[in-house]
Scaffold this active site. Structure first.
Site, short mmCIF file in Angstrom:
data_model
loop_
_atom_site.label_atom_id
_atom_site.label_comp_id
_atom_site.label_asym_id
_atom_site.label_seq_id
_atom_site.Cartn_x
_atom_site.Cartn_y
_atom_site.Cartn_z
N ASP A 1 69.31 -61.37 -52.67
CA ASP A 1 67.98 -60.83 -52.43
C ASP A 1 68.00 -59.68 -51.42
O ASP A 1 68.18 -59.89 -50.24
CB ASP A 1 67.08 -61.97 -51.92
N ASP B 1 63.31 -54.59 -53.47
CA ASP B 1 63.36 -56.05 -53.43
C ASP B 1 63.91 -56.64 -54.73
O ASP B 1 63.19 -56.76 -55.72
CB ASP B 1 61.96 -56.59 -53.15
#
Ligand SMILES: *[C@@H]1O[C@H](CO)[C@@H](O)[C@H](O)[C@H]1NC(C)=O
Ligand SMILES: *[C@@H]1O[C@H](CO)[C@@H](O)[C@H](O)[C@H]1NC(C)=O
Ligand SMILES: *[C@@H]1O[C@H](CO)[C@@H](O)[C@H](O)[C@H]1NC(C)=O
Ligand SMILES: *[C@@H]1O[C@H](CO)[C@@H](O)[C@H](O)[C@H]1NC(C)=O
Ligand SMILES: *[C@@H]1O[C@H](CO)[C@@H](O)[C@H](O)[C@H]1NC(C)=O
Ligand SMILES: *[C@@H]1O[C@H](CO)[C@@H](O)[C@H](O)[C@H]1NC(C)=O
Ligand SMILES: *[C@@H]1O[C@H](CO)[C@@H](O)[C@H](O)[C@H]1NC(C)=O
Length: 441
Positions: A291, A82
């Site tokens: 992201d 992440d």
């Protein structure tokens, strides 16, 4: 080994579980060791991932995961990659069922961080919820979930073994309370690997100046590379500078990978939007983040509305809009289409380009339309446009998700504060790196 400059780690992203043994380690021309680890894409049950409060208040369910070993003796864990969050965490509540857990009690190298430790007092300042002190005088961390519930635990240190290289005393959150999801049975994720620019993130702690990934468009296989590498065969990257702000603003995530979006094109047509639409306002709302922890891409209202209208316009001859205003995929994707089931391919649609300062992300073909499973209208299936409206989710940002980073080499250059992009067939990249599917499985 902590010399990150000479350490290149390669990970495979695979839809199918497999593993590569130590024999697959190899050397590049500049003799940096390349180590291969199992990594895959998998579905995560809704609600099982904690998100920072200023991040997406919804859950995506396809994630990029990496497997590594933690503790002494080592325990295998699977973590979600992440780039949108800082603190890595592992589920440590050993009484939980349905999610793999890390057993701190079985690791002799595990040690919790105390409140008075500088790690607790000074290194946690970028976390969205500040660390506190619990009744045992241990450093207490809180992560907030999509649905506003939260997970709590202790900051702790342990050895992380990544591709055969050991990183001792790595700080992570050892979470013991939290979301109990009843549909977690097929989740194989023990935790999350925070890769943003905060001082506690995995990449910062390990001292990597750069990392890159390439996700295949065909089977979600791919490569993740940690470290600074000179790959002369790689096509030149187009770099976009990371946006930094000097004063903290309430809605601006300063440790995110923020880039400057300058426009959006549908085929060659640039949407007529004022530049201010893409710039953070005085509260910090409106940044554009890259992201890997989010699946699709979300745009703030004015940009989304303009893109939606132009895409509908340019596809009116080939696509039939699903006229059901109440049908909104994943709470944010309200442009869906009816596509006849007996088609072999989805209709040809114009590409959508995100124009960044210095670089462009071009999304085309099937990456633009996502078939919603189980949705049938007569002899049609339902496909939704893979850009969503941030406003419908109350997100104050543009978020570029990993679905739109497929077949793109993406390099996060922390030292030069920039992100590089190059279109690349990721399965070819994998071969150029000498990484093949393992024969072990
Ligand atoms: C993930 O989303 C896909 C598509 O919406 C759906 O088919 C699948 O069941 C979801 N998986 C989980 C675990 O929720
Ligand atoms: C951890 O994974 C490695 C390689 O994938 C495997 O050889 C080992 O048996 C696993 N260990 C445990 C405890 O499952
Ligand atoms: C771990 O060990 C500590 C101290 O021995 C004990 O208090 C705690 O209950 C154990 N936790 C688990 C989950 O076994
Ligand atoms: C661990 O998980 C169980 C089951 O979800 C829960 O009842 C318990 O309160 C959790 N432990 C802690 C310390 O939060
Ligand atoms: C990469 O190559 C360039 C030019 O050959 C050289 O200047 C640079 O030091 C190299 N970087 C690394 C990390 O090897
Ligand atoms: C598409 O946009 C053009 C130019 O604005 C307009 O003339 C045309 O009627 C639109 N087509 C459709 C199908 O909406
Ligand atoms: C799909 O079905 C429709 C009507 O059921 C038919 O007209 C069309 O020719 C079919 N197309 C293909 C590619 O089979």
């Amino acid at each position: 080994m902590k010399d990150a400059c000479t350490f290149i780690l390669m990970l495979l992203i695979q839809t199918q579980l497999f593993f590569c043994s130590a024999e697959t380690s190899m050397y590049t021309k500049d003799s940096a060791a390349m180590l291969v680890l199992p990594l895959k894409t998998q579905e995560i049950s809704t609600g099982s991932l904690p998100r920072a409060p200023n991040k997406l208040p919804f859950t995506h369910n396809v994630t990029l995961t990496v497997s590594l070993a933690v503790g002494t003796p080592s325990q295998n864990v699977t973590m979600v990659l992440d780039t949108g969050s800082e603190l890595s965490w592992l589920q440590c509540n050993t009484t939980r069922s349905g999610q793999p857990v890390f057993f701190p009690n079985r690791s002799s190298s595990y040690s919790p961080v105390t409140c008075s430790s500088p790690t607790c007092t000074t290194r946690t300042q970028d976390l969205s919820i500040p660390a506190s002190c619990d009744s045992r005088n241990l450093c207490h961390a809180v992560l907030s979930y999509a649905d506003a519930s939260s997970s709590e635990g202790n900051l702790a240190l342990d050895n992380f073994n990544v591709g055969g290289s050991n990183f001792p005393d790595t700080i992570f959150g050892c979470m013991d309370s939290g979301y109990s999801s009843n549909s977690d049975e097929d989740s194989k994720t023990t935790g999350l690997m925070g890769m943003n620019r905060g001082s506690l993130s995995f990449v910062s702690q390990m001292g990597f100046k750069k990392f890159s990934y390439c996700i295949s468009g065909s089977d979600f296989s791919g490569v993740l590379l940690l470290g600074d590498a000179n790959f002369t065969w790689l096509i030149p990257l187009n770099y976009t500078p990371l946006v930094q702000i000097s004063t903290p603003l309430p809605y601006f995530d300063r440790v995110a990978y923020t880039v400057q979006l300058e426009g959006i094109k549908v085929s060659d047509k640039l949407l007529q939007l004022p530049k201010s639409v893409f710039e953070p306002d005085h509260t910090g709302a409106g940044q554009t983040m890259v992201d890997s922890g989010t699946q699709f891409t979300f745009l703030l209202g004015p940009a989304y509305t303009a893109l939606r209208a132009e895409f509908v316009n340019q596809t009116s001859a080939v696509l039939r809009v699903l006229e059901e205003p109440e049908f909104v995929f994943q709470g944010a994707m309200d442009l869906c289409f009816r596509v006849p089931m007996n088609r072999t391919n989805i209709p040809e649609v114009p590409s959508v380009s995100l124009v960044l300062r210095g670089a462009e992300i071009v999304v085309s073909g099937e990456r633009l339309l996502y078939r919603v499973p189980g949705q049938v209208r007569g002899s049609d299936e339902v496909y939704c446009f893979t850009f969503g409206n941030s406003d419908l989710l109350a997100i104050e940002a543009f978020v570029i998700g990993h679905h739109h980073q497929q077949n793109v080499w993406v390099e996060f250059d922390l030292e030069k504060s920039r992100i590089g992009f190059a279109r690349l067939q990721c399965d070819l990249a994998r071969q150029r790196f000498g990484v093949y599917r393992s024969h072990n499985f």
